[in-house]
Enzyme design. Sequence first.
Site: not given
Ligand code: NAI
Length: 331
Positions: A234, A263, A295
């Site tokens: 993000r 964005e 994005h």
């Molecule tokens: P997920 O929930 O599977 O993984 C997120 C990880 O971040 C978790 O393991 C969590 O423990 C960790 N986390 C949370 N707070 C943290 C912190 N303060 N420090 C370190 N680690 C922390 O989510 P996923 O599916 O892997 O997605 C990650 C992010 O990618 C989403 O939150 C979203 O913002 C972004 N995203 C971007 C997309 C794009 O098109 N550019 C599409 C989908 C997601």
Amino acid sequence: MKITFFSSKAYDTHFFTEMNEPFGYELSFLDVHLNQTTASLVQDSEVVCAFVNDKVDETVVRKLRDQGVQLLALRCAGFNNVDLSACHEAGIRVVRVPAYSPYSVAEHTIALILTLNRKTHRAYNRVKEGNFSLNGLMGFDLYQRTVGLLGLGKIGNVTARILKGFGCQVLAYDLVQDDEAHEIGIEYVSLDQLFSESDILSLHCPLTPETHHIINEKTIQQMKKGVMLINTGRGALIDTQAAIEALKSEHIGYLGLDVYEEEGDLFFEDLSSTVIKDDAFMRLLTFPNVLITGHQAFFTQNALQGIAQTTLQNIQDFDQQRALKNEVLIS
Ligand code: NAI
């Protein structure tokens, strides 16, 4: 049951209409963002379907509630744009799509790394013009480079596995640790170590108050000079002004962004005939070592099918009063 979609594009209409056949809901597609002005456009809908740059703040939530909206179905994973407390108070439940295709985002992350490194975007333009000079196109082997992943959830995990295939040393920092990661040779380190040891740093954690501007002037100083920084998470994980300063001082050697903190007024629209007034964004575009995509990391056929299927299933679960397994609850 009627569902009103905000920020919808032709591809949303296509995939949701196709996936809706067995569900049979009435779908109303609006191309405007959901905000305080457009919230009144919801007509006879119990369900509103929103996307990443729809701002669902307290005023919007109250307007939705007053029109009888009971469910906010996000067609994305992140929910940082939603005031969850306001939804809770208004009795509007919130669901999301926690996983659709982590491969889509992980593979795009790799595309940014490879393009920045090997400069294929510049080579493409040169060769088209009959310019076969290699000056300025030199890259480095990814083999044995250290890549740090901030966040090792679904997307971080897939990214790590791909990078392992390149022979990279993969470090990770996450709040929780997963045994499988150890098994495939990913090493968990402290946040300080992640910053100081990575040749490439890629962001895969959600945007929360704790992670807002986690990349800032101070943390950039901890990084190796010439670091490659990639953000497909993000936009507001990075303090843009600090990144610009570090690009100018060449502390950041490469910057690959699929997301940008401001964005909302730019991405997903054709602004090619418009004067863009965001000076920080325009400054970023002037650097030869910055690559920005709008994005699009999620944007594969597989992901769009998965998003439509899960969103409609979430809505049907609500409609049929089943447990909402993808509900976003206040933590
Ligand atoms: P997920 O929930 O599977 O993984 C997120 C990880 O971040 C978790 O393991 C969590 O423990 C960790 N986390 C949370 N707070 C943290 C912190 N303060 N420090 C370190 N680690 C922390 O989510 P996923 O599916 O892997 O997605 C990650 C992010 O990618 C989403 O939150 C979203 O913002 C972004 N995203 C971007 C997309 C794009 O098109 N550019 C599409 C989908 C997601």
